[in-house]
Design a protein around this motif. Structure first.
Motif, PDB file in Angstrom:
ATOM      1  N   TYR A  11       0.842  -1.190   0.000  1.00  0.00           N
ATOM      2  CA  TYR A  11       0.000   0.000   0.000  1.00  0.00           C
ATOM      3  C   TYR A  11       0.879   1.243   0.000  1.00  0.00           C
ATOM      4  O   TYR A  11       2.014   1.227   0.483  1.00  0.00           O
ATOM      5  CB  TYR A  11      -0.910   0.036   1.239  1.00  0.00           C
ATOM      6  CG  TYR A  11      -1.846  -1.134   1.368  1.00  0.00           C
ATOM      7  CD1 TYR A  11      -3.116  -1.096   0.805  1.00  0.00           C
ATOM      8  CD2 TYR A  11      -1.467  -2.281   2.059  1.00  0.00           C
ATOM      9  CE1 TYR A  11      -3.987  -2.175   0.920  1.00  0.00           C
ATOM     10  CE2 TYR A  11      -2.316  -3.367   2.180  1.00  0.00           C
ATOM     11  CZ  TYR A  11      -3.576  -3.306   1.608  1.00  0.00           C
ATOM     12  OH  TYR A  11      -4.428  -4.372   1.729  1.00  0.00           O
ATOM     13  N   HIS A  24      -3.253   5.803   1.643  1.00  0.00           N
ATOM     14  CA  HIS A  24      -4.004   5.853   2.892  1.00  0.00           C
ATOM     15  C   HIS A  24      -3.379   6.868   3.836  1.00  0.00           C
ATOM     16  O   HIS A  24      -2.155   6.961   3.941  1.00  0.00           O
ATOM     17  CB  HIS A  24      -4.010   4.479   3.551  1.00  0.00           C
ATOM     18  CG  HIS A  24      -4.529   3.388   2.658  1.00  0.00           C
ATOM     19  ND1 HIS A  24      -4.548   2.059   3.033  1.00  0.00           N
ATOM     20  CD2 HIS A  24      -5.060   3.413   1.404  1.00  0.00           C
ATOM     21  CE1 HIS A  24      -5.053   1.324   2.053  1.00  0.00           C
ATOM     22  NE2 HIS A  24      -5.363   2.131   1.048  1.00  0.00           N
ATOM     23  N   SER A  45      -6.336   2.213   7.277  1.00  0.00           N
ATOM     24  CA  SER A  45      -6.404   0.785   6.962  1.00  0.00           C
ATOM     25  C   SER A  45      -5.703  -0.003   8.062  1.00  0.00           C
ATOM     26  O   SER A  45      -4.586   0.330   8.455  1.00  0.00           O
ATOM     27  CB  SER A  45      -5.767   0.488   5.604  1.00  0.00           C
ATOM     28  OG  SER A  45      -4.426   0.936   5.544  1.00  0.00           O
ATOM     29  N   HIS A 103      -1.937   3.839   8.132  1.00  0.00           N
ATOM     30  CA  HIS A 103      -1.845   2.426   7.781  1.00  0.00           C
ATOM     31  C   HIS A 103      -1.200   1.678   8.945  1.00  0.00           C
ATOM     32  O   HIS A 103      -0.084   2.028   9.373  1.00  0.00           O
ATOM     33  CB  HIS A 103      -1.024   2.245   6.514  1.00  0.00           C
ATOM     34  CG  HIS A 103      -0.864   0.818   6.079  1.00  0.00           C
ATOM     35  ND1 HIS A 103      -1.923  -0.028   5.877  1.00  0.00           N
ATOM     36  CD2 HIS A 103       0.257   0.090   5.793  1.00  0.00           C
ATOM     37  CE1 HIS A 103      -1.488  -1.217   5.483  1.00  0.00           C
ATOM     38  NE2 HIS A 103      -0.165  -1.174   5.429  1.00  0.00           N
ATOM     39  N   ASP A 105       0.964   5.047   1.685  1.00  0.00           N
ATOM     40  CA  ASP A 105       0.385   5.632   2.893  1.00  0.00           C
ATOM     41  C   ASP A 105       1.196   6.829   3.349  1.00  0.00           C
ATOM     42  O   ASP A 105       2.318   7.051   2.898  1.00  0.00           O
ATOM     43  CB  ASP A 105       0.318   4.587   4.013  1.00  0.00           C
ATOM     44  CG  ASP A 105       1.585   3.748   4.083  1.00  0.00           C
ATOM     45  OD1 ASP A 105       2.639   4.291   4.422  1.00  0.00           O
ATOM     46  OD2 ASP A 105       1.519   2.544   3.766  1.00  0.00           O
ATOM     47  N   VAL A 113      -9.088   6.918   1.564  1.00  0.00           N
ATOM     48  CA  VAL A 113      -8.959   6.000   2.691  1.00  0.00           C
ATOM     49  C   VAL A 113      -8.318   6.737   3.865  1.00  0.00           C
ATOM     50  O   VAL A 113      -7.178   7.199   3.765  1.00  0.00           O
ATOM     51  CB  VAL A 113      -8.124   4.757   2.322  1.00  0.00           C
ATOM     52  CG1 VAL A 113      -7.918   3.871   3.560  1.00  0.00           C
ATOM     53  CG2 VAL A 113      -8.810   3.972   1.219  1.00  0.00           C
TER      54      VAL A 113
END
Length: 609
Positions: free
Chosen positions: A306, A340, A369, A343, A308, A366
């Protein structure tokens, strides 16, 4: 005074041999150096580590740490320190220059128990062939400036540059041999009003390890290499306090702050142009007060799956122990441009937010997460405590297995009476099929922007279904009380100002939005003797008064900052130091519902000495 010089002094570190041997698999997270050295073989992670980086990750990423903490493939069984110049006394050195071009050698080393030298206006340059391994990342070899052996060094008005692999700017090594949680030997670096620039990989701005201490004020740090956090720590941790200044990183795996220590930063501007904004690993912390943090994480590093801005995790590399991390932000602004905002993976994290203005520019929107990622060995657990805080976006809490982990995910979300959340909670598919455990304590307001899923909900706040369905442990609610004493009604969030001044002032989330115009300074006139200055402020409509702040620090940091409130458009500043330049800024305010609401600060004006 004449400096004491010792050319190429070599100091064996036999007491550290065992600790180094144990550290040969060290690969951590978002900000060390050795992952940037292509010639370095990747380290092998210990049991429970992350393994091979995914496709597209840097080939030398060790166990796949996302932000570039390093593999320990370069570990030295018996490392040595050497320096072009060594200071071992408590004298003051002014305007001197230090340099080194030899691999592994410090340009300047401060070494000696309880010595207290002062370095004023120095220039330090570290160039030449670089080094890698534990010596550079854990113990400070090849740095421009290294402090160790219980010394306390004061550095001010310095210019420090490095152009060498593994060349940190200023390194504070506390002597605990890289033993996480162990006390240091008292080594302390006090550095202020200085500029640090590093250009190659593994080259942080200020670096603290081994239980060292760094106190920094009003620094300008710029790093350009990979794995080169501006504010950086590594094995053995320590304590870092920063007040004011600007801290900018431009490399892959180079967050503005990388923490395997206790780090507190206030009144600072933090910018990461390619990596996470901050990264915390293990039982360590970052505490931001009245800071502006901006991150544009554009490329995944190591095993990260991801993008972030705030990453909290545990790599299981050994460079940080424990799985209890803490991120606290009070006031200020958090600008998340990609991925995000928060995270959490493979650790237990507490996130405390109080009056922070959060700007999320990513199209995925987001907010948080809590999921499996590229590391294994622990569950994914987060507790978010929101105080006078507006939150917006999608919250993902999922038990879906990644290629590396199938751990369970848990979120506890606590919103106080002055906080609101506008958004959804669910798994990565915006359903409850793979939902982890989600417990919500709602004393503020929640406005749904899509169907949402939680395990439990309690409190005395207000929920706005907004035409959507809330599933509580499988039971659907489109109206009524889903738990506790929660009411139904309209929830409207008011923008948080993110402004602080000896505390945090934000607009009340439960009231209508109130703004104040930005003030300007029309004129500043210094008296002939320099001890007074007259400040004239351009009037702001509807302002109740003005707050004038003045300091000898251009970034308004440190103990020289003074603030006074005035009810008119002119004031006289008194008791100024006649041989000092002062900087002045102003903001307007008015009182709403018993609390002051502030406008933005004006541009600062220099009152020349």
């Amino acid at each position: 005074m004449k400096k004491k010089t010792m050319i190429k002094r070599v100091v064996p570190v036999t007491a550290l041999t065992l600790a180094l041997a144990l550290g040969t698999v060290g690969v951590v997270g978002c900000g060390s150096e050795e992952a940037s050295v292509a010639a370095e073989a990747p380290g092998n992670p210990p049991s429970g580590g992350a393994g091979t980086p995914p496709d597209g990750a840097p080939p030398d990423g060790g166990n796949g740490a996302p932000g570039g903490e390093a593999p320990g493939g370069g570990s030295q069984a018996s490392p040595e320190w050497s320096a072009a110049t060594t200071i071992s006394d408590s004298k003051t050195y002014s305007g001197t220059s230090y340099s080194s071009t030899k691999a592994g050698e410090n340009a300047l080393m401060v070494s000696g128990s309880k010595i207290t030298p002062t370095l004023d206006g120095i220039k330090v340059s570290k160039t030449g062939d670089g080094t890698s391994g534990d010596g550079a990342s854990f113990y400070g070899t090849n740095s421009a400036v290294l402090a160790k052996d219980g010394s306390t060094v004061t550095i001010k008005n310095a210019t420090i540059t490095t152009d060498s692999e593994g060349a940190n700017g200023v390194f504070s090594y506390g002597g605990n041999g890289g033993k996480n949680g162990a006390s240091g030997d008292g080594t302390t670096v006090n550095i202020s009003d200085s500029t640090i620039t590093t250009t190659q990989g593994g080259s942080g701005g200020i670096m603290t390890t081994g239980g060292g201490v760094t106190n920094a004020s009003n620094l300008t740090i710029t790093t350009s290499g990979r794995s080169s956090a501006a504010i950086r720590t590594d094995r053995g941790g320590g304590t870092v306090n920063v007040d004011g200044g600007t801290y900018t990183t431009n490399g892959l795996g180079s967050p503005a702050i990388y923490s395997t220590a206790k780090i507190a930063v206030k009144n600072a501007t933090l910018v990461s142009n390619k990596s996470e904004g901050v990264c915390i690993e293990g039982t360590n912390s970052i505490d931001l007060t009245n800071c502006t943090l901006t991150a544009n994480n554009t490329e995944k590093n190591g095993n990260a799956q991801y993008l972030d801005t705030i990453m909290i995790y545990q790599s299981m590399s050994g460079d940080a122990s424990g799985t209890d991390s803490s991120f606290t932000m009070t006031g200020g602004t958090l600008n998340s441009k990609s991925g995000h905002v928060f995270h959490v993976t493979n650790t237990s994290a507490q996130i405390n937010l109080n009056g922070v203005k959060i700007n999320n520019s990513d199209s995925g929107n987001v907010l948080l997460s809590v999921v499996n990622d590229g590391w294994s060995g622990a569950a994914n657990t987060a507790t978010v405590n929101a105080t006078a805080q507006n939150l917006e976006g999608q919250i993902i809490v999922s038990n879906t297995a990644s290629s590396k982990s199938s751990s369970k995910s848990t979120l506890t979300l606590n919103l106080d009476k002055d906080s609101t959340f506008t958004g959804t909670i669910g798994d990565e598919n915006k359903t409850g099929d793979a939902l982890g455990t989600v417990n919500v304590k709602l004393d503020g307001g929640w406005k749904l922007t899509g169907d949402s899923y939680v395990t439990s909900i309690s409190g005395s706040g207000t929920i706005d279904y907004n035409g959507y369905t809330l599933y509580v442990n499988g039971t659907a609610y489109t109206s009524g009380t889903p738990g506790g004493s929660i009411k139904t009604g309209n929830v409207t969030a008011t923008e948080t100002t993110g402004s602080t001044s000896n505390g945090t002032e934000t607009t009340n989330p439960g009231s209508e939005e109130t703004t104040v115009g930005k003030a300007v300074i029309s004129k500043v006139t210094r008296s002939k003797n320099g001890k007074k200055a007259v400040v004239i402020v351009g009037a702001v409509s509807d302002a109740e008064g003005y707050e004038v702040q003045y300091s000898t620090s251009k970034s308004f940091s440190g103990k020289t900052v003074k603030t006074k409130s005035i009810n008119s458009a002119a004031t006289t500043l008194k008791s100024l130091k006649k041989n000092k330049n002062y900087y002045v800024r102003v903001r307007a305010y008015k009182t709403v519902n018993g609390s002051k609401v502030y406008g933005d600060w004006s541009a600062s004006v220099k009152a020349k000495k």
